[in-house]
Design an enzyme around this catalytic site. Structure first.
Site, PDB file in Angstrom:
ATOM      1  N   ARG A  29       0.826  -1.223   0.000  1.00  0.00           N
ATOM      2  CA  ARG A  29       0.000   0.000   0.000  1.00  0.00           C
ATOM      3  C   ARG A  29       0.853   1.263   0.000  1.00  0.00           C
ATOM      4  NH1 ARG A  29      -5.906  -1.078   2.516  1.00  0.00           N
ATOM      5  NH2 ARG A  29      -6.365   0.453   0.925  1.00  0.00           N
ATOM      6  N   ARG A  33      -2.513   6.300   0.583  1.00  0.00           N
ATOM      7  CA  ARG A  33      -3.219   7.091   1.585  1.00  0.00           C
ATOM      8  C   ARG A  33      -2.380   7.852   2.600  1.00  0.00           C
ATOM      9  NH1 ARG A  33      -5.805   1.749   4.317  1.00  0.00           N
ATOM     10  NH2 ARG A  33      -3.883   0.710   4.824  1.00  0.00           N
ATOM     11  N   ARG A  42      -7.018  12.412  -4.177  1.00  0.00           N
ATOM     12  CA  ARG A  42      -8.220  11.765  -3.630  1.00  0.00           C
ATOM     13  C   ARG A  42      -9.342  12.784  -3.437  1.00  0.00           C
ATOM     14  NH1 ARG A  42      -7.370   8.900   2.004  1.00  0.00           N
ATOM     15  NH2 ARG A  42      -7.646  11.016   2.773  1.00  0.00           N
ATOM     16  N   ASP A  78      -6.915  -1.965  -7.455  1.00  0.00           N
ATOM     17  CA  ASP A  78      -7.601  -2.574  -6.320  1.00  0.00           C
ATOM     18  C   ASP A  78      -7.944  -4.012  -6.671  1.00  0.00           C
ATOM     19  OD1 ASP A  78     -10.262  -3.123  -4.557  1.00  0.00           O
ATOM     20  OD2 ASP A  78      -8.998  -1.609  -3.616  1.00  0.00           O
ATOM     21  N   TYR A 155     -15.482 -11.076  -0.299  1.00  0.00           N
ATOM     22  CA  TYR A 155     -16.194  -9.826  -0.586  1.00  0.00           C
ATOM     23  C   TYR A 155     -17.435 -10.073  -1.447  1.00  0.00           C
ATOM     24  CZ  TYR A 155     -12.244  -7.261   1.321  1.00  0.00           C
ATOM     25  OH  TYR A 155     -11.286  -6.769   2.171  1.00  0.00           O
TER      26      TYR A 155
END
Length: 348
Positions: A29, A33, A42, A78, A155
């Site tokens: 990652r 973020r 973002r 993703d 998911y």
């Protein structure tokens, strides 16, 4: 596509088991973020806009190479682009995570999804990879990735994130034939998708089984590893494949036998234990606890060196044991990377 020469090929050499002058390092990652440059994007674009716009995906992928100095870029995308390509609606709600409004609950739901033509549905990923390779210009390798079938099933059946994925597990135990049909569809899609990533220029592939640790050893074999094995088998002769099944370290020996070049491990297993289980012919990747990057820099430096010593020279890629946390200061991430890059094993 002709492979261009890669100037910093430490990760590739380590995955091949060659001796290297220092341990290579990247962070799961890493593109995202915790970086102010990413946060600015973002604020302007939705998550899937960032994934589906090759120029944006390229810019985000390159940020940690430029800012933190890691030894590899990893494609910004993703794992849920695969269920999306298979025909499921996937929403990503900022700060809440994924939401799939029409989850798979029974056999008839499989009629709503299909194994897609990846060159049609996922062409934006391949376009991003081609662009990233051009912009990287051989500085470091590019890692492509996908979610492992079990994690994607979690998911697709649960419909949202969960700590336990009890509905997904119940689905496998109550409707095993349907579960295996779904897992095979995901596997077939993933093989085609990863072959497309390699054709576009990915140098390494990583398979993320984020929820592998929710299964006992026998169930991990039945619902996860048998599908991971198919994927590794289909791709291992094209590029090195790293398998990261968080929490499933009880199956490291079996994962090492898949032909994967590397195995990711989290911080809940000691490096020497992992090496003893996995054997000496596979590269280990990990396993710094990302929460430790919130500690003071001198402590990060000290514990990073301890980790490097514990893994020893060669056949180790320094990484976190899971993804970097969004509140990690950039200079703390850089301290981790710089400590690895500066560390040398003495000849004694």
């Amino acid at each position: 596509m002709m492979q261009q020469e890669i100037k910093n090929d430490l990760i590739l050499r380590t995955l091949r088991g060659e001796a290297v002058e220092r341990t290579p390092v990247w962070m799961m990652r890493q593109a995202g973020r915790y970086l102010p440059e990413y946060i600015r994007l973002r604020e302007r674009y939705s998550f899937f806009e960032r994934c589906q716009n090759p120029e944006l995906a390229c810019e985000i992928t390159l940020q940690p190479v430029d800012i933190v100095g890691v030894d590899a870029a990893i494609l910004f995308s993703d794992i849920l682009v695969v269920p999306q390509a298979m025909g499921m609606e996937v929403q990503l709600v900022e700060k809440l995570g994924p939401f799939l409004p029409q989850p798979v609950k029974a056999e008839e739901d499989l009629q709503r999804i299909s194994v897609p033509d990846v060159n049609d549905k996922l062409s934006y990923v391949f376009e991003a990879i081609r662009l990233i390779k051009k912009e990287l210009n051989g500085r470091v390798p590019l890692i492509g990735f996908a979610g492992a079938p079990w994690t994607l099933l979690c998911y697709m059946v649960q419909g949202k994130g969960s700590k336990t994925f009890d509905e997904a597990k119940a689905f496998c135990y109550q409707q095993p034939a349907t579960a295996h049909a779904l897992l095979q569809m995901i596997t077939d899609t993933t093989i085609a998708y990863l072959k497309g990533q390699v054709a576009a220029g990915a140098d390494v592939l990583q398979l993320f089984d984020s929820w592998g640790g929710l299964l006992g050893k026998n169930d991990f074999e039945v619902f996860s590893l048998r599908y991971i094995r198919q994927i590794v088998e289909a791709l291992k002769t094209e590029v090195p494949v790293i398998v990261f099944a968080k929490g499933a370290w009880g199956s490291l020996a079996e994962m090492a036998q898949t032909g994967a070049a590397g195995l990711g491990i989290d911080w809940c297993i000691e490096p020497q234990t992992a090496r003893n289980i996995a054997g000496k012919y596979v590269t280990l990747q990990g396993n710094f606890d990302p929460a430790k990057l919130l500690g003071p820099v001198p402590q990060i430096e000290k514990e990073t060196k301890e980790m490097l010593r514990a893994f020893g020279k060669d056949r180790h890629i320094a990484n976190l044991g899971h993804g970097i946390l969004p509140n990690v200061p950039v200079d703390h991430a850089r301290a981790f990377v710089d400590t690895v890059k500066a560390y040398r094993f003495s000849n004694s």
